[in-house]
Design a protein around this motif. Structure first.
Motif, short mmCIF file in Angstrom:
data_model
loop_
_atom_site.label_atom_id
_atom_site.label_comp_id
_atom_site.label_asym_id
_atom_site.label_seq_id
_atom_site.Cartn_x
_atom_site.Cartn_y
_atom_site.Cartn_z
N GLY A 1 58.21 10.07 -19.34
CA GLY A 1 58.50 11.47 -19.11
C GLY A 1 59.46 12.38 -19.92
O GLY A 1 59.66 11.74 -20.90
N THR A 2 60.13 13.38 -19.38
CA THR A 2 61.26 13.79 -20.30
C THR A 2 62.59 12.98 -20.17
O THR A 2 62.92 12.72 -19.32
CB THR A 2 61.54 15.42 -19.48
OG1 THR A 2 60.27 15.98 -19.50
CG2 THR A 2 62.36 16.05 -20.55
N LYS A 3 62.95 13.10 -21.28
CA LYS A 3 64.59 12.65 -21.74
C LYS A 3 65.53 13.61 -22.49
O LYS A 3 64.94 14.50 -22.98
CB LYS A 3 64.17 11.29 -22.68
CG LYS A 3 63.37 10.22 -21.92
CD LYS A 3 63.76 8.89 -22.80
CE LYS A 3 62.69 7.69 -22.12
NZ LYS A 3 63.20 7.36 -21.01
N LYS A 4 66.66 13.28 -21.98
CA LYS A 4 67.80 14.09 -22.66
C LYS A 4 68.47 13.21 -23.59
O LYS A 4 68.91 12.23 -23.37
CB LYS A 4 68.66 14.61 -21.73
CG LYS A 4 68.13 15.56 -20.56
CD LYS A 4 67.63 16.69 -20.97
CE LYS A 4 67.15 17.71 -19.93
NZ LYS A 4 66.33 19.00 -20.37
N LEU A 5 68.73 13.68 -24.91
CA LEU A 5 69.28 13.14 -26.15
C LEU A 5 70.46 13.61 -26.15
O LEU A 5 70.62 15.04 -26.66
CB LEU A 5 68.21 12.99 -27.06
CG LEU A 5 66.93 12.63 -27.06
CD1 LEU A 5 66.11 12.75 -28.22
CD2 LEU A 5 67.01 11.09 -26.40
N LYS A 6 71.48 13.26 -26.52
CA LYS A 6 72.84 13.54 -26.90
C LYS A 6 72.70 13.84 -28.54
O LYS A 6 72.17 12.84 -29.30
CB LYS A 6 74.01 12.49 -26.69
CG LYS A 6 74.27 12.48 -25.15
CD LYS A 6 75.69 11.60 -24.92
CE LYS A 6 75.91 11.58 -23.42
NZ LYS A 6 77.05 10.80 -23.42
N LEU B 1 72.46 11.68 -31.63
CA LEU B 1 73.40 10.43 -31.27
C LEU B 1 72.89 9.26 -30.45
O LEU B 1 73.35 7.99 -30.55
CB LEU B 1 75.02 11.02 -30.70
CG LEU B 1 75.54 12.14 -31.44
CD1 LEU B 1 76.63 12.63 -30.68
CD2 LEU B 1 76.09 11.53 -32.88
N THR B 2 72.10 9.81 -29.28
CA THR B 2 71.35 8.83 -28.62
C THR B 2 70.27 7.97 -29.39
O THR B 2 69.57 8.54 -30.21
CB THR B 2 70.52 9.43 -27.59
OG1 THR B 2 71.53 10.13 -26.61
CG2 THR B 2 69.91 8.50 -26.72
N PRO B 3 70.25 6.55 -29.50
CA PRO B 3 69.54 5.66 -30.16
C PRO B 3 68.10 6.31 -30.03
O PRO B 3 67.64 6.26 -28.69
CB PRO B 3 69.77 4.46 -30.07
CG PRO B 3 71.14 4.28 -29.47
CD PRO B 3 71.38 5.93 -28.73
N VAL B 4 67.23 6.51 -30.88
CA VAL B 4 65.70 6.75 -30.71
C VAL B 4 64.84 5.59 -31.36
O VAL B 4 65.12 5.56 -32.67
CB VAL B 4 65.57 8.29 -31.23
CG1 VAL B 4 64.00 8.55 -31.22
CG2 VAL B 4 66.18 9.38 -30.66
#
Length: 348
Positions: A217-222, A246-249
């Protein structure tokens, strides 16, 4: 086969849902120098340049918006995109190009320097081709028939799309808009500037949140947009910027959905005029294995915004004529913008 095609169509729709890359500067020397010259002391020109660089490092610069009531400011905008998409053995390449003229019509500047302006797209010229299909194009200045693909865009031409109030540092104080998004290439409609005078080499960050999709689903990334005052020359500030997640991808699926948001480029801000005169952004992103082992997506794009000066080298003076939707003769359409200093309106 139809199922494969539908998946390709969906992916391309995501890609096309969403400034010209900075060229490398080549400086030619006036002539070849032999080895003996390398041991000589620096020339007068070199000494002056070094002294100038030293002064620039110690000098600070106030970069801020300085517009005038009644002023009209226009930029030429260009966005070129090419994509290559592969899934289940099929490969499809797509291209698109859009050009438009953007207008800021300044309604008010208060005692604190806060600026209220209307944002309008005066004209558009668009073209796209998906795979082997016939290309589709539209020019609002000349075309009477509007392709279905551009019907929504054509309906917005010549109409004030939003009213913004901004502080001198570019912070949006207020906005009235029906736009689905207010991201015009880099961050908001304005460039976020330091609140104080800063030296060359100064860096600042603007936090953002990116929406991405994966199998769950949908994720929010910093994330953030990182800015740096790279240099100052002839009263123009050269500001480099890039998007940093900043969020590890680790998911290629997520990478495929945030490609268009991974910006990198430069802004040239005229400190005397108090406005950007050039913005350039470039993209070169790819994702492998986001929808099966052989799935592949490559996104290459460039975008440019360049200010339009009149014959006297100044931005356009006050005018109330806006081009109507779909081209044709200009009509007298004054934009009535209410600000905090406006008198109350008596309603019947």
């Amino acid at each position: 086969m139809d199922c494969k095609r539908s998946k390709i169509g969906v992916a391309l729709a995501v890609v096309f849902g969403i400034f010209l890359s900075c060229g490398t500067c080549f400086v030619a020397q006036a002539g070849a120098q032999d080895d003996s010259n390398s041991s000589k002391s620096p020339s007068v020109t070199d000494q002056i340049e070094r002294a100038t660089d030293k002064v620039n490092k110690n000098q600070v610069y106030q970069i801020e918006y300085k517009l005038k009531k009644g002023e009209e400011i226009r930029w030429n905008f260009e966005h070129v995109v090419t994509t290559k998409f592969q899934m289940a053995g099929e490969v499809e390449e797509s291209s698109s190009r859009s050009e438009n003229v953007k207008l800021w019509k300044v309604a008010n500047v208060d005692q604190l320097g806060n600026i209220t302006f209307a944002y309008t797209i005066e004209s558009v010229k668009m073209w796209q081709q998906v795979g082997d299909t016939d290309p589709v194009s539209y020019d609002s200045k000349t075309d009477k028939e509007i392709p279905q693909e551009y019907a929504g865009t054509a309906d917005e031409v010549g109409k004030p799309l939003a009213i913004f109030s901004i502080a001198p540092n570019g912070t949006i104080i207020d906005r009235k808009s029906n736009l689905k998004q207010d991201v015009f290439g880099v961050g908001k409609v304005t460039i976020p500037l330091p609140e104080k005078a800063v030296p060359v080499g100064y860096e600042w960050n603007v936090p953002i949140v990116l929406s991405a999709n994966d199998e769950n689903g949908t994720k929010k990334l910093k994330a953030r947009i990182h800015y740096e005052l790279a240099k100052v020359k002839e009263n123009k500030a050269y500001i480099r910027f890039k998007t940093e997640v900043l969020t590890p991808v680790k998911s290629e699926k997520i990478k495929s959905t945030i490609m268009q948001k991974m910006t990198k480029g430069i802004v040239v801000f005229d400190m005397e005029l108090g406005r950007p005169v050039l913005q350039q952004v470039q993209w070169d992103e790819k994702a492998q294995g986001f929808e099966g082992a052989d799935s592949y997506l490559k996104y290459v794009a460039r975008m440019s915004e360049k200010i339009i000066f009149d014959s006297n080298g100044k931005t356009a003076a006050v005018a109330n004529k806006l081009a109507p939707s779909g081209g044709g003769q200009a009509v007298n359409t004054p934009v009535d913008i209410k600000t905090r200093e406006s008198s109350p309106v008596m309603r019947k």
